[in-house]
Design a protein around this motif. Structure first.
Motif, PDB file in Angstrom:
ATOM      1  N   TRP A 279      -2.959  10.948  -4.996  1.00 42.25           N
ATOM      2  CA  TRP A 279      -3.696  11.049  -3.732  1.00 42.25           C
ATOM      3  C   TRP A 279      -2.731  11.146  -2.548  1.00 42.25           C
ATOM      4  CZ3 TRP A 279      -4.179   8.387   0.840  1.00 42.25           C
ATOM      5  CH2 TRP A 279      -5.308   8.687   1.623  1.00 42.25           C
ATOM      6  N   ILE A 280      -1.661  10.349  -2.579  1.00 37.94           N
ATOM      7  CA  ILE A 280      -0.666  10.383  -1.504  1.00 37.94           C
ATOM      8  C   ILE A 280      -0.036  11.768  -1.411  1.00 37.94           C
ATOM      9  CG2 ILE A 280       1.604   9.508  -0.795  1.00 37.94           C
ATOM     10  CD1 ILE A 280       0.733   6.778  -1.993  1.00 37.94           C
ATOM     11  N   ARG A 281       0.270  12.370  -2.560  1.00 38.76           N
ATOM     12  CA  ARG A 281       0.886  13.703  -2.568  1.00 38.76           C
ATOM     13  C   ARG A 281      -0.078  14.767  -2.034  1.00 38.76           C
ATOM     14  NH1 ARG A 281       2.113  12.326  -7.755  1.00 38.76           N
ATOM     15  NH2 ARG A 281       0.781  13.972  -8.614  1.00 38.76           N
ATOM     16  N   ARG A 282      -1.337  14.656  -2.413  1.00 37.10           N
ATOM     17  CA  ARG A 282      -2.310  15.690  -2.043  1.00 37.10           C
ATOM     18  C   ARG A 282      -2.841  15.537  -0.621  1.00 37.10           C
ATOM     19  NH1 ARG A 282      -6.420  16.810  -7.126  1.00 37.10           N
ATOM     20  NH2 ARG A 282      -4.856  17.517  -8.631  1.00 37.10           N
ATOM     21  N   ASN A 283      -2.725  14.352  -0.063  1.00 33.24           N
ATOM     22  CA  ASN A 283      -3.333  14.066   1.250  1.00 33.24           C
ATOM     23  C   ASN A 283      -2.306  13.446   2.197  1.00 33.24           C
ATOM     24  OD1 ASN A 283      -6.399  14.479   0.511  1.00 33.24           O
ATOM     25  ND2 ASN A 283      -5.539  13.197  -1.117  1.00 33.24           N
ATOM     26  N   PRO A 284      -1.237  14.180   2.553  1.00 30.78           N
ATOM     27  CA  PRO A 284      -0.175  13.592   3.371  1.00 30.78           C
ATOM     28  C   PRO A 284      -0.634  13.084   4.733  1.00 30.78           C
ATOM     29  CG  PRO A 284       0.081  15.985   3.196  1.00 30.78           C
ATOM     30  CD  PRO A 284      -0.950  15.582   2.193  1.00 30.78           C
ATOM     31  N   LYS A 285      -1.547  13.814   5.377  1.00 26.54           N
ATOM     32  CA  LYS A 285      -2.021  13.386   6.700  1.00 26.54           C
ATOM     33  C   LYS A 285      -2.835  12.096   6.590  1.00 26.54           C
ATOM     34  CE  LYS A 285      -4.576  14.906  10.793  1.00 26.54           C
ATOM     35  NZ  LYS A 285      -5.337  16.018  11.425  1.00 26.54           N
ATOM     36  N   ARG A 286      -3.772  12.067   5.648  1.00 28.86           N
ATOM     37  CA  ARG A 286      -4.587  10.868   5.467  1.00 28.86           C
ATOM     38  C   ARG A 286      -3.739   9.695   4.975  1.00 28.86           C
ATOM     39  NH1 ARG A 286      -9.196  12.896   1.609  1.00 28.86           N
ATOM     40  NH2 ARG A 286      -9.894  10.712   1.759  1.00 28.86           N
ATOM     41  N   ALA A 287      -2.741  10.010   4.145  1.00 29.25           N
ATOM     42  CA  ALA A 287      -1.858   8.956   3.651  1.00 29.25           C
ATOM     43  C   ALA A 287      -1.066   8.338   4.794  1.00 29.25           C
ATOM     44  CB  ALA A 287      -0.911   9.508   2.589  1.00 29.25           C
ATOM     45  N   LYS A 288      -0.606   9.169   5.723  1.00 28.94           N
ATOM     46  CA  LYS A 288       0.128   8.652   6.880  1.00 28.94           C
ATOM     47  C   LYS A 288      -0.760   7.741   7.720  1.00 28.94           C
ATOM     48  CE  LYS A 288       1.071  11.356  10.390  1.00 28.94           C
ATOM     49  NZ  LYS A 288       1.705  12.384  11.252  1.00 28.94           N
ATOM     50  N   GLU A 289      -1.995   8.143   7.910  1.00 26.54           N
ATOM     51  CA  GLU A 289      -2.926   7.309   8.684  1.00 26.54           C
ATOM     52  C   GLU A 289      -3.186   5.978   7.976  1.00 26.54           C
ATOM     53  OE1 GLU A 289      -6.242   9.914   8.978  1.00 26.54           O
ATOM     54  OE2 GLU A 289      -5.381  11.122  10.611  1.00 26.54           O
ATOM     55  N   LEU A 290      -3.302   6.024   6.643  1.00 26.66           N
ATOM     56  CA  LEU A 290      -3.536   4.797   5.886  1.00 26.66           C
ATOM     57  C   LEU A 290      -2.307   3.896   5.922  1.00 26.66           C
ATOM     58  CD1 LEU A 290      -5.990   3.715   4.392  1.00 26.66           C
ATOM     59  CD2 LEU A 290      -5.047   4.615   2.261  1.00 26.66           C
ATOM     60  N   LEU A 291      -1.116   4.507   5.911  1.00 25.26           N
ATOM     61  CA  LEU A 291       0.117   3.727   6.022  1.00 25.26           C
ATOM     62  C   LEU A 291       0.162   3.010   7.363  1.00 25.26           C
ATOM     63  CD1 LEU A 291       2.934   3.020   4.827  1.00 25.26           C
ATOM     64  CD2 LEU A 291       3.816   5.024   6.033  1.00 25.26           C
ATOM     65  N   GLY A 292      -0.260   3.692   8.433  1.00 23.55           N
ATOM     66  CA  GLY A 292      -0.298   3.062   9.746  1.00 23.55           C
ATOM     67  C   GLY A 292      -1.244   1.880   9.787  1.00 23.55           C
ATOM     68  N   LYS A 293      -2.392   2.033   9.132  1.00 24.92           N
ATOM     69  CA  LYS A 293      -3.355   0.935   9.057  1.00 24.92           C
ATOM     70  C   LYS A 293      -2.782  -0.234   8.257  1.00 24.92           C
ATOM     71  CE  LYS A 293      -8.002  -0.134   7.287  1.00 24.92           C
ATOM     72  NZ  LYS A 293      -9.197   0.414   6.573  1.00 24.92           N
ATOM     73  N   TYR A 294      -2.146   0.085   7.141  1.00 22.88           N
ATOM     74  CA  TYR A 294      -1.575  -0.932   6.253  1.00 22.88           C
ATOM     75  C   TYR A 294      -0.513  -1.769   6.961  1.00 22.88           C
ATOM     76  CZ  TYR A 294       1.251  -2.536   2.211  1.00 22.88           C
ATOM     77  OH  TYR A 294       1.965  -3.264   1.292  1.00 22.88           O
TER      78      TYR A 294
END
Length: 363
Positions: A279-294
């Motif tokens: 999921w992280i590989r396929r969704n870099p933009k969403r993954a970045k947003e989730l990392l910010g939340k985390y």
């Protein structure tokens, strides 16, 4: 803040082993009210980790995206227990207060020294996510930048006050390793300072001049740059130390007894981790947003941390022999191991393969 010339690091010295034994007692007492490890439910696991850092981001993704649930696995409690440092994670595992640890390979190596049943069953990050961060004053005095030759940068650290996270052997180990590369001794040729384990404490020490340099995990480096406190001077993840590129760092480890008692649950965890990595590989933009939340980052810090940290995320839970051996060599040269363990003795590649052979795809 603890300021001292540190004693020379010995390969898992009696002091570090005694520290682990002490933590065994403390963690055991802290879990008395919780009873034994996860309930009899064979599809439930109690997971522990040191803190919410970049290293363990894939686990957070698996929780947020429902991948554990999709694999029929229950985490008990629903989020990993944050234990504070690697020593307490090791102690909780040995006391049977957690089933599975998401931790550094340093922690896995340490606990494996006292427990021959420890197995590594998954890779989360393949990059040493500790940075050497220098103050603005340091940059002005040395006229060195991130592009300067590594040897010049390491020599500039000699006789400086270097802050680390104290309870994290990984932060001190990087300094020891770099100094040894060029014939120096970190305990003799620098003053090592325990500034505490939080990013806020480390950056405060750098900002007020208590230390000239920090050896600290992300997001400290990117945050220092965004806030104008300092600069990332040496970064293994960025490729500044060729011998440290693509080494095992964040891993899953547990006792053989848990694998024997809950094989389906352990395999479900590995599959969920694989889904998170995909999921992280396929969704870099969403993954970045989730990392910010985390990590509770604002936009500027989120962009900076993601740019540095995302390349370290493992593509698969399978632990490669090369990445393991690179980590092994680092630990020996940093004085954390006298002799490195064999891949076959610690990594249960058969279990990982068995888990992934039944993996469901994610989107």
């Amino acid at each position: 803040m603890e300021l001292r010339k540190r004693e020379r690091m010995m390969p898992f010295s009696p002091r570090s082993l005694l520290s682990l034994l002490a933590c065994l007692l403390l963690v055991g007492l802290s879990f008395v009210s919780c009873g034994a490890t996860s309930p009899a439910n064979s599809m439930a696991l109690k997971v522990g980790q040191s803190a919410a850092t970049v290293t363990y981001f894939p686990t957070y993704v698996a929780i947020q995206q429902g991948f554990f649930k999709a694999q029929g696995l229950t985490l008990d409690p629903p989020n990993p227990i944050l234990l504070g440092n690697d020593a307490k994670v090791e102690a909780a595992l040995e006391s049977n207060n957690i089933d599975l640890a998401t931790g550094t390979i340093t922690a896995a190596f340490t606990v494996a020294r006292v427990d021959g049943t420890i197995k590594l069953v998954g890779a989360m990050t393949n990059g040493y996510t500790i940075d050497i961060i220098v103050s603005q004053r340091f940059v002005q005095q040395t006229h060195l930048t991130e592009a300067s030759p590594l040897e010049e940068k390491v020599k500039a650290l000699v006789d400086k006050k270097i802050g680390d996270a104290g309870n994290s052997g990984t932060t001190e180990a990087l300094i020891v390793y770099l100094f040894k590369m060029y014939g120096f001794d970190a305990q003799r040729d620098a003053t090592l300072v325990n500034v505490g384990g939080t990013t806020a404490a480390g950056l405060a020490a750098l900002a007020n001049g208590s230390v000239d340099v920090l050896s600290f995990p992300a997001p400290a480096g990117p945050e220092a740059e965004v806030r104008g406190i300092g600069s990332i001077f040496i970064s293994p993840v960025r490729g500044d130390i060729p011998a440290m590129v693509d080494q095992s760092y964040g891993v899953l480890f547990l006792k053989q007894s848990v694998i024997d008692a809950k094989p389906k649950a352990v395999q479900a965890f590995i599959r969920a981790l694989a889904q998170a990595q995909e999921w992280i590989r396929r969704n870099p933009k969403r993954a970045k947003e989730l990392l910010g939340k985390y990590l509770k980052l604002d936009q500027k810090n989120m962009d900076a941390v993601a740019s540095l940290a995302m390349p370290s995320m493992a593509a698969t839970p399978q632990i490669s022999r090369q990445a393991f051996n690179t980590a092994n060599e680092f630990h020996v040269k940093a004085g954390l191991l006298a002799v490195g363990p064999h891949y076959e003795d610690l990594v249960d590649s058969t279990l990982i393969h068995r888990a992934l052979s039944g993996q469901a795809s994610s989107s």
